[in-house]
Design a protein around this motif. Structure first.
Motif, PDB file in Angstrom:
ATOM      1  N   MET A   1       0.842  -1.186   0.000  1.00 65.45           N
ATOM      2  CA  MET A   1       0.000   0.000   0.000  1.00 65.45           C
ATOM      3  C   MET A   1       0.885   1.246   0.000  1.00 65.45           C
ATOM      4  O   MET A   1       1.756   1.401   0.844  1.00 65.45           O
ATOM      5  CB  MET A   1      -0.890  -0.026   1.242  1.00 65.45           C
ATOM      6  CG  MET A   1      -1.855   1.121   1.318  1.00 65.45           C
ATOM      7  SD  MET A   1      -2.995   0.869   2.692  1.00 65.45           S
ATOM      8  CE  MET A   1      -2.732   2.359   3.582  1.00 65.45           C
ATOM      9  N   ALA A   2       0.682   2.137  -0.962  1.00 65.22           N
ATOM     10  CA  ALA A   2       1.469   3.361  -1.055  1.00 65.22           C
ATOM     11  C   ALA A   2       1.013   4.352   0.004  1.00 65.22           C
ATOM     12  O   ALA A   2      -0.169   4.465   0.305  1.00 65.22           O
ATOM     13  CB  ALA A   2       1.328   3.971  -2.445  1.00 65.22           C
ATOM     14  N   GLU A   3       1.993   5.082   0.547  1.00 65.23           N
ATOM     15  CA  GLU A   3       1.671   6.058   1.575  1.00 65.23           C
ATOM     16  C   GLU A   3       1.140   7.333   0.936  1.00 65.23           C
ATOM     17  O   GLU A   3       1.584   7.757  -0.120  1.00 65.23           O
ATOM     18  CB  GLU A   3       2.931   6.361   2.395  1.00 65.23           C
ATOM     19  CG  GLU A   3       2.627   7.190   3.618  1.00 65.23           C
ATOM     20  CD  GLU A   3       3.846   7.319   4.511  1.00 65.23           C
ATOM     21  OE1 GLU A   3       4.527   8.354   4.389  1.00 65.23           O
ATOM     22  OE2 GLU A   3       4.084   6.409   5.300  1.00 65.23           O
ATOM     23  N   ASN A   4       0.180   7.945   1.595  1.00 63.61           N
ATOM     24  CA  ASN A   4      -0.415   9.198   1.150  1.00 63.61           C
ATOM     25  C   ASN A   4       0.668  10.278   1.085  1.00 63.61           C
ATOM     26  O   ASN A   4       1.359  10.525   2.072  1.00 63.61           O
ATOM     27  CB  ASN A   4      -1.525   9.586   2.138  1.00 63.61           C
ATOM     28  CG  ASN A   4      -2.276  10.832   1.724  1.00 63.61           C
ATOM     29  OD1 ASN A   4      -1.782  11.651   0.962  1.00 63.61           O
ATOM     30  ND2 ASN A   4      -3.468  10.967   2.243  1.00 63.61           N
ATOM     31  N   PRO A   5       0.843  10.937  -0.073  1.00 64.20           N
ATOM     32  CA  PRO A   5       1.888  11.969  -0.189  1.00 64.20           C
ATOM     33  C   PRO A   5       1.608  13.199   0.679  1.00 64.20           C
ATOM     34  O   PRO A   5       2.494  14.018   0.900  1.00 64.20           O
ATOM     35  CB  PRO A   5       1.886  12.325  -1.674  1.00 64.20           C
ATOM     36  CG  PRO A   5       0.559  11.880  -2.189  1.00 64.20           C
ATOM     37  CD  PRO A   5       0.118  10.745  -1.321  1.00 64.20           C
ATOM     38  N   GLU A   6       0.383  13.327   1.170  1.00 69.87           N
ATOM     39  CA  GLU A   6       0.047  14.459   2.041  1.00 69.87           C
ATOM     40  C   GLU A   6       0.526  14.248   3.475  1.00 69.87           C
ATOM     41  O   GLU A   6       0.504  15.165   4.282  1.00 69.87           O
ATOM     42  CB  GLU A   6      -1.478  14.682   2.038  1.00 69.87           C
ATOM     43  CG  GLU A   6      -2.043  15.100   0.686  1.00 69.87           C
ATOM     44  CD  GLU A   6      -1.555  16.467   0.256  1.00 69.87           C
ATOM     45  OE1 GLU A   6      -1.653  17.416   1.058  1.00 69.87           O
ATOM     46  OE2 GLU A   6      -1.056  16.588  -0.876  1.00 69.87           O
ATOM     47  N   ILE A   7       0.934  13.020   3.798  1.00 72.35           N
ATOM     48  CA  ILE A   7       1.438  12.737   5.142  1.00 72.35           C
ATOM     49  C   ILE A   7       2.857  13.275   5.240  1.00 72.35           C
ATOM     50  O   ILE A   7       3.721  12.911   4.446  1.00 72.35           O
ATOM     51  CB  ILE A   7       1.382  11.224   5.451  1.00 72.35           C
ATOM     52  CG1 ILE A   7      -0.077  10.777   5.522  1.00 72.35           C
ATOM     53  CG2 ILE A   7       2.117  10.908   6.737  1.00 72.35           C
ATOM     54  CD1 ILE A   7      -0.268   9.303   5.811  1.00 72.35           C
ATOM     55  N   LYS A   8       3.075  14.153   6.207  1.00 73.30           N
ATOM     56  CA  LYS A   8       4.374  14.818   6.357  1.00 73.30           C
ATOM     57  C   LYS A   8       4.806  14.785   7.819  1.00 73.30           C
ATOM     58  O   LYS A   8       4.012  14.526   8.715  1.00 73.30           O
ATOM     59  CB  LYS A   8       4.276  16.261   5.880  1.00 73.30           C
ATOM     60  CG  LYS A   8       3.857  16.380   4.416  1.00 73.30           C
ATOM     61  CD  LYS A   8       4.288  17.695   3.842  1.00 73.30           C
ATOM     62  CE  LYS A   8       3.875  17.905   2.419  1.00 73.30           C
ATOM     63  NZ  LYS A   8       4.153  16.902   1.467  1.00 73.30           N
ATOM     64  N   TRP A   9       6.080  15.094   8.028  1.00 69.34           N
ATOM     65  CA  TRP A   9       6.625  15.185   9.381  1.00 69.34           C
ATOM     66  C   TRP A   9       6.419  16.596   9.917  1.00 69.34           C
ATOM     67  O   TRP A   9       6.724  17.566   9.235  1.00 69.34           O
ATOM     68  CB  TRP A   9       8.117  14.852   9.388  1.00 69.34           C
ATOM     69  CG  TRP A   9       8.399  13.398   9.259  1.00 69.34           C
ATOM     70  CD1 TRP A   9       8.749  12.734   8.125  1.00 69.34           C
ATOM     71  CD2 TRP A   9       8.345  12.421  10.301  1.00 69.34           C
ATOM     72  NE1 TRP A   9       8.917  11.399   8.401  1.00 69.34           N
ATOM     73  CE2 TRP A   9       8.679  11.181   9.737  1.00 69.34           C
ATOM     74  CE3 TRP A   9       8.041  12.476  11.660  1.00 69.34           C
ATOM     75  CZ2 TRP A   9       8.729  10.012  10.478  1.00 69.34           C
ATOM     76  CZ3 TRP A   9       8.091  11.312  12.396  1.00 69.34           C
ATOM     77  CH2 TRP A   9       8.431  10.091  11.805  1.00 69.34           C
TER      78      TRP A   9
END
Length: 175
Positions: free
Chosen positions: A1-9
């Protein structure tokens, strides 16, 4: 499952000394609210440091950012509220009320492997050299360079003081 690109640190400010408690409390809140897909990771950046005290080497873990915790999350009103209302959290790092995500390069630089050595030697102390050309010689510490992890020592040789640059692990303080 690819991670959502909107998830950030994001960097979260905490009460000093509460970093571990905030991490545990936030992970519990995420689990209790079923937000594992929105808040995916909580980290406290640490480095290993070698401390030489009383001529004994000890490896310790030291926080790189005391008072801060890193949270990998999708920024929504709900996730902001959960993080912001975790006990010990004082707020997000950013301008005004807007949290600013960490860039990938800034995040990567926090977790580059590095080891630092700290010594309890001061300029003026007498040290014994443990290895190399001057093994078992004694000398007086002139200066200490924390960045290069070296000590400059004046060694008496043929009735003349000679400057020698040595690594932290090549000397011990004489009592």
């Amino acid at each position: 499952m690819a991670e959502n690109p909107e998830i950030k640190w994001y960097v979260v400010h905490t009460y000093s000394g509460y970093e571990n408690k905030v991490k545990v409390n936030l992970e519990k809140a995420v689990e209790n609210n079923g937000m594992q897909d929105l808040i995916t990771e909580v980290k406290i950046p640490v480095e290993e440091a070698v401390e030489i005290k009383n001529n004994k080497r000890k490896v310790v873990q030291r926080k790189l950012l005391p008072g801060y915790v890193l949270v990998k999350m999708l920024m929504t009103n709900e996730t902001w509220y959960v993080v912001r209302n975790t006990r010990g959290v004082t707020g997000f790092v950013g301008a005004g009320n807007k949290a600013t995500p960490l860039s990938e390069t800034d995040f990567a630089s926090l977790f580059e492997p590095r080891t630092q050595t700290r010594v309890d030697i001061q300029p003026g102390d007498t040290v014994r050299i443990l290895s190399g050309l001057f093994e078992n010689f004694s000398g007086r510490v002139v200066s200490i360079n924390e960045q290069t992890q070296t000590v400059n020592v004046m060694v008496l040789m043929f009735k003349q003081e000679t400057p020698v640059e040595l690594g932290f692990d090549e000397v011990v303080r004489e009592e």
